[in-house]
Design a protein around this motif. Structure first.
Motif, PDB file in Angstrom:
ATOM      1  N   VAL A 143      31.050  40.867  41.292  1.00 48.87           N
ATOM      2  CA  VAL A 143      31.109  42.247  41.775  1.00 48.87           C
ATOM      3  C   VAL A 143      30.027  43.102  41.122  1.00 48.87           C
ATOM      4  O   VAL A 143      29.358  43.909  41.780  1.00 48.87           O
ATOM      5  N   LEU A 144      29.832  42.913  39.825  1.00 46.95           N
ATOM      6  CA  LEU A 144      28.832  43.707  39.105  1.00 46.95           C
ATOM      7  C   LEU A 144      27.435  43.465  39.665  1.00 46.95           C
ATOM      8  O   LEU A 144      26.698  44.407  39.975  1.00 46.95           O
ATOM      9  N   ASN A 145      27.050  42.199  39.809  1.00 46.95           N
ATOM     10  CA  ASN A 145      25.709  41.891  40.298  1.00 46.95           C
ATOM     11  C   ASN A 145      25.503  42.389  41.724  1.00 46.95           C
ATOM     12  O   ASN A 145      24.417  42.863  42.073  1.00 46.95           O
ATOM     13  N   GLU A 146      26.536  42.291  42.550  1.00 49.75           N
ATOM     14  CA  GLU A 146      26.426  42.791  43.920  1.00 49.75           C
ATOM     15  C   GLU A 146      26.216  44.300  43.920  1.00 49.75           C
ATOM     16  O   GLU A 146      25.365  44.835  44.651  1.00 49.75           O
TER      17      GLU A 146
ATOM     18  N   ARG B   9      17.889  41.373  48.816  1.00 49.41           N
ATOM     19  CA  ARG B   9      18.949  40.898  49.721  1.00 49.41           C
ATOM     20  C   ARG B   9      19.439  39.510  49.293  1.00 49.41           C
ATOM     21  O   ARG B   9      20.634  39.207  49.396  1.00 49.41           O
ATOM     22  N   THR B  10      18.523  38.671  48.804  1.00 53.10           N
ATOM     23  CA  THR B  10      18.941  37.368  48.268  1.00 53.10           C
ATOM     24  C   THR B  10      19.847  37.560  47.057  1.00 53.10           C
ATOM     25  O   THR B  10      20.840  36.839  46.889  1.00 53.10           O
ATOM     26  N   ALA B  11      19.512  38.535  46.201  1.00 54.68           N
ATOM     27  CA  ALA B  11      20.347  38.832  45.031  1.00 54.68           C
ATOM     28  C   ALA B  11      21.759  39.204  45.458  1.00 54.68           C
ATOM     29  O   ALA B  11      22.749  38.759  44.852  1.00 54.68           O
ATOM     30  N   ILE B  12      21.876  40.018  46.512  1.00 54.73           N
ATOM     31  CA  ILE B  12      23.196  40.417  47.003  1.00 54.73           C
ATOM     32  C   ILE B  12      23.959  39.212  47.541  1.00 54.73           C
ATOM     33  O   ILE B  12      25.142  39.020  47.235  1.00 54.73           O
ATOM     34  N   GLU B  13      23.278  38.372  48.331  1.00 53.16           N
ATOM     35  CA  GLU B  13      23.931  37.185  48.905  1.00 53.16           C
ATOM     36  C   GLU B  13      24.439  36.250  47.810  1.00 53.16           C
ATOM     37  O   GLU B  13      25.562  35.722  47.900  1.00 53.16           O
ATOM     38  N   LEU B  14      23.627  36.019  46.787  1.00 57.13           N
ATOM     39  CA  LEU B  14      24.043  35.145  45.693  1.00 57.13           C
ATOM     40  C   LEU B  14      25.217  35.739  44.929  1.00 57.13           C
ATOM     41  O   LEU B  14      26.146  35.020  44.534  1.00 57.13           O
ATOM     42  N   ALA B  15      25.184  37.058  44.712  1.00 54.97           N
ATOM     43  CA  ALA B  15      26.275  37.709  43.990  1.00 54.97           C
ATOM     44  C   ALA B  15      27.580  37.589  44.762  1.00 54.97           C
ATOM     45  O   ALA B  15      28.640  37.317  44.182  1.00 54.97           O
TER      46      ALA B  15
ATOM     47  N   ARG C 172      24.998  30.786  40.218  1.00 61.28           N
ATOM     48  CA  ARG C 172      24.618  31.741  41.252  1.00 61.28           C
ATOM     49  C   ARG C 172      24.611  33.185  40.758  1.00 61.28           C
ATOM     50  O   ARG C 172      23.762  33.976  41.151  1.00 61.28           O
ATOM     51  N   ALA C 173      25.554  33.536  39.886  1.00 61.75           N
ATOM     52  CA  ALA C 173      25.578  34.912  39.371  1.00 61.75           C
ATOM     53  C   ALA C 173      24.321  35.200  38.561  1.00 61.75           C
ATOM     54  O   ALA C 173      23.706  36.272  38.695  1.00 61.75           O
ATOM     55  N   ASP C 174      23.932  34.251  37.737  1.00 58.30           N
ATOM     56  CA  ASP C 174      22.719  34.433  36.940  1.00 58.30           C
ATOM     57  C   ASP C 174      21.467  34.443  37.827  1.00 58.30           C
ATOM     58  O   ASP C 174      20.526  35.201  37.590  1.00 58.30           O
ATOM     59  N   LYS C 175      21.449  33.595  38.864  1.00 58.43           N
ATOM     60  CA  LYS C 175      20.321  33.599  39.801  1.00 58.43           C
ATOM     61  C   LYS C 175      20.224  34.959  40.500  1.00 58.43           C
ATOM     62  O   LYS C 175      19.124  35.472  40.734  1.00 58.43           O
ATOM     63  N   SER C 176      21.372  35.531  40.825  1.00 58.84           N
ATOM     64  CA  SER C 176      21.386  36.857  41.452  1.00 58.84           C
ATOM     65  C   SER C 176      20.712  37.888  40.564  1.00 58.84           C
ATOM     66  O   SER C 176      19.913  38.709  41.028  1.00 58.84           O
TER      67      SER C 176
ATOM     68  N   ASN D 257      26.849  53.668  49.167  1.00 58.42           N
ATOM     69  CA  ASN D 257      28.302  53.671  49.348  1.00 58.42           C
ATOM     70  C   ASN D 257      28.903  52.322  48.957  1.00 58.42           C
ATOM     71  O   ASN D 257      29.954  52.251  48.314  1.00 58.42           O
ATOM     72  N   THR D 258      28.221  51.239  49.342  1.00 57.10           N
ATOM     73  CA  THR D 258      28.673  49.901  48.951  1.00 57.10           C
ATOM     74  C   THR D 258      28.692  49.763  47.430  1.00 57.10           C
ATOM     75  O   THR D 258      29.669  49.289  46.843  1.00 57.10           O
ATOM     76  N   ALA D 259      27.597  50.188  46.793  1.00 56.64           N
ATOM     77  CA  ALA D 259      27.510  50.083  45.336  1.00 56.64           C
ATOM     78  C   ALA D 259      28.589  50.926  44.664  1.00 56.64           C
ATOM     79  O   ALA D 259      29.232  50.485  43.701  1.00 56.64           O
ATOM     80  N   HIS D 260      28.811  52.128  45.161  1.00 58.83           N
ATOM     81  CA  HIS D 260      29.816  53.019  44.572  1.00 58.83           C
ATOM     82  C   HIS D 260      31.200  52.393  44.658  1.00 58.83           C
ATOM     83  O   HIS D 260      31.968  52.396  43.691  1.00 58.83           O
ATOM     84  N   ARG D 261      31.530  51.818  45.830  1.00 59.74           N
ATOM     85  CA  ARG D 261      32.832  51.174  46.001  1.00 59.74           C
ATOM     86  C   ARG D 261      32.994  50.000  45.034  1.00 59.74           C
ATOM     87  O   ARG D 261      34.055  49.808  44.426  1.00 59.74           O
ATOM     88  N   LEU D 262      31.926  49.222  44.877  1.00 61.36           N
ATOM     89  CA  LEU D 262      31.999  48.047  43.999  1.00 61.36           C
ATOM     90  C   LEU D 262      32.111  48.446  42.536  1.00 61.36           C
ATOM     91  O   LEU D 262      32.877  47.843  41.773  1.00 61.36           O
ATOM     92  N   PHE D 263      31.337  49.454  42.110  1.00 59.73           N
ATOM     93  CA  PHE D 263      31.445  49.894  40.716  1.00 59.73           C
ATOM     94  C   PHE D 263      32.851  50.393  40.422  1.00 59.73           C
ATOM     95  O   PHE D 263      33.385  50.184  39.330  1.00 59.73           O
ATOM     96  N   ARG D 264      33.459  51.073  41.388  1.00 64.12           N
ATOM     97  CA  ARG D 264      34.828  51.554  41.193  1.00 64.12           C
ATOM     98  C   ARG D 264      35.825  50.406  41.139  1.00 64.12           C
ATOM     99  O   ARG D 264      36.933  50.564  40.636  1.00 64.12           O
ATOM    100  N   ARG D 265      35.444  49.244  41.687  1.00 69.21           N
ATOM    101  CA  ARG D 265      36.310  48.066  41.631  1.00 69.21           C
ATOM    102  C   ARG D 265      36.082  47.247  40.370  1.00 69.21           C
ATOM    103  O   ARG D 265      36.692  46.193  40.197  1.00 69.21           O
ATOM    104  N   LEU D 266      35.216  47.710  39.502  1.00 66.22           N
ATOM    105  CA  LEU D 266      34.833  46.848  38.381  1.00 66.22           C
ATOM    106  C   LEU D 266      35.894  46.764  37.287  1.00 66.22           C
ATOM    107  O   LEU D 266      35.639  46.896  36.110  1.00 66.22           O
ATOM    108  N   ASP D 267      37.118  46.551  37.759  1.00 63.59           N
ATOM    109  CA  ASP D 267      38.129  46.022  36.861  1.00 63.59           C
ATOM    110  C   ASP D 267      38.108  44.505  37.038  1.00 63.59           C
ATOM    111  O   ASP D 267      38.998  43.800  36.621  1.00 63.59           O
TER     112      ASP D 267
END
Length: 527
Positions: free
Chosen positions: A279-282, A267-273, A239-243, A307-317
């Motif tokens: 987190v990265l793909n989302e 939107r399908t890419a986000i759902e799959l991620a 699923r991550a690769d499909k995203s 804002n969603t993307a910014h929060r997720l990138f900051r979580r990319l530990d």
């Protein structure tokens, strides 16, 4: 009953052919058979390889557990090569979960334990050190490590390893915008992957090569490769690769003017991620969808996604994968400025007299912030808040905004609502920066006579005071429907007369920022 070593070999073949459930069963059979027959070296190797497969299936906890057991078994039988292999794999797992220093320690321990002649171990460690450099944005160092990995793989005739290193070289050269080199490496990897029948690697070659084509504007080729990669990843149920493939297809549709298809695919890419826990793909798909919303004029949707993307990138530990997060966040913040600037300009379009006002206020407010030596985060907050400080004016009737004469008290009460209306319009948007105090309180006064909340003194945030004072200056020096522009000198006299509206440090920094070399372009100095 098959021998444990034969089961291990067969499991590896099934893994490379992307028959993952069968591969897992065979690895587990190899482990149990080897434990019964006392072949502990086979146990250690099968546990390590099974850990890698489970990690790719998002079973990271079990993967780490198996890898630790593999290391312990290798140490108990005194097999330094297998112990080093386990350490290298443990480093890879740490790398994928963002534990950079821990990963580096594992890799160095692997080299120390296994030396440089342990059946291609040196090549695998160099490859992983390249990935670590890639994550940190050290692309030249990454290329150097990948090239060493290729040389080491070739020295032990490991074609599969070489092909993986070629993919990573292609990715690094794409990031360096060296597309001819990227094409060459992706093609080399694809040739090996096809010849060896390693299906997942074929998909990775296609997906990453598609990105290089996209950046070169070769959209048809990018879509063709992404769709071929999607077919492979669908077969693998990855699923991550499909995203990732859906994201690229959506980007192609966006750039070729097919907005509805682009939105659907992204939107399908986000759902799959999300379903894969990637987190990265989302984050990346959310950013690309935000760019689409921007092109469609859906600025509020764009900011929510940013804002969603910014929060997720900051979580990319978590689940970092060949990405320099600092660079991604910097790129994202540039997109923020673009979206917010465009939104500010769209607000001004209703009033030809104030066009360019938000841009000038943003630049002048930034100059005041620098005079006060405010930190970078606060400067970013002030700049973005300045772009949106008049957002609520979209609700002020046109005839009031453009009235040629003085406003009545009732009309002025309507205008005074615009800070609150701005907050209402942004109620559903959670910014990474605290912009709302600027929007709500830029008309408050230090002496308590402002609006909408009659704040007094230091109750008014410095950021709101800064935007407030430059807002007044720009209004005074710009022609309006109800009066001509004042000269710089006349405007400064008026601001001096009202200096009690702002704190002394803010007033002094504003005056210091307005020497001729820094007056914002577009401000009317004389009439």
């Amino acid at each position: 009953m098959k021998a444990a070593v034969d089961l291990l070999h067969e499991a590896r073949v099934r893994e490379r052919a992307a028959c993952i459930p069968e591969a897992v069963q065979l690895y587990e059979a190899a482990i149990s058979t080897a434990e019964r027959s006392g072949e502990r070296a086979v146990v250690a190797e099968a546990q390590r390889r099974l850990a890698v497969v489970l990690h790719h299936r998002n079973e990271s906890y079990r993967a780490r557990e198996l890898c630790n057991r593999s290391f312990q078994v290798a140490c108990e039988i005194g097999n330094d090569v297998l112990a080093a292999e386990a350490l290298n794999t443990m480093g890879g797992l740490a790398l994928r979960t963002g534990e950079m220093e821990e990963a580096r320690t594992f890799f160095l321990r692997a080299l120390e334990r296994g030396g440089t002649t342990a059946h291609g171990l040196e090549a695998r460690v160099e490859q992983n050190l390249g990935i670590l450099a890639n994550i940190r944005g050290q692309l030249v160092d990454a290329v150097r490590h990948y090239e060493r990995a290729v040389a080491a793989y070739r020295a032990v005739n490991d074609e599969h390893g070489s092909a993986t290193a070629y993919v990573n070289l292609g990715i690094a050269h794409t990031d360096l915008r060296q597309y001819d080199w990227a094409d060459s490496y992706f093609s080399k990897s694809a040739d090996i992957a096809e010849r060896s029948g390693y299906v997942h690697l074929q998909g990775m070659c296609l997906a990453n090569h598609a990105e290089a084509h996209f950046f070169r504007g070769r959209y048809d080729e990018a879509r063709r490769m992404s769709e071929a990669a999607l077919a492979i990843f669908d077969q693998l149920d990855s699923r991550a690769d499909k995203s990732e493939a859906y994201k690229m297809i959506g980007m192609v549709y966006r750039e070729t003017g097919r907005a509805a298809l682009a939105e659907s695919r992204l939107r399908t890419a986000i759902e799959l991620a999300v379903s894969a826990g990637s987190v990265l793909n989302e984050a990346e798909a959310a950013r690309e969808l935000a760019l689409l919303m921007q092109t469609m004029g859906r600025n509020q949707d764009a900011l929510t996604l940013l804002n969603t993307a910014h929060r997720l990138f900051r979580r990319l530990d978590a689940r970092i994968d060949l990405v320099y997060v600092g660079g991604k966040v910097s790129e994202l913040e540039t997109t923020y400025f673009d979206v917010v600037r465009e939104w500010g300009q769209s607000i001004e379009s209703a009033d030809s007299y104030t066009f360019g006002h938000c841009e000038r206020v943003a630049q002048s407010a930034l100059a005041v912030a620098r005079e006060l030596v405010l930190d970078d985060t606060t400067q970013t907050t002030i700049r973005l808040g300045a772009y949106l400080h008049d957002l609520g004016k979209v609700r002020v009737p046109h005839e009031i905004l453009n009235k040629p004469g003085p406003l009545t008290s009732d009309e002025f009460e309507v205008v005074q609502m615009h800070p609150l209306w701005g907050i209402e319009l942004l109620a559903a948007v959670e910014f990474p920066w605290d912009l709302k105090p600027i929007i709500r309180w830029h008309h408050e006064r230090y002496d308590g006579t402002g609006y909408p909340d009659r704040l007094r003194g230091d109750e008014i945030p410095v950021a709101a005071q800064i935007v407030g004072i430059v807002d007044v200056y720009d209004a005074l020096t710009t022609e309006r429907s109800y009066r001509p522009a004042l000269s710089h000198e006349a405007a400064m006299q008026e601001i001096e007369r009202c200096r009690g509206r702002w704190s002394e440090p803010v007033y002094d920094a504003f005056v210091s920022s307005l020497h001729p070399a820094t007056i914002s372009p577009g401000i009317v100095l004389s009439r």
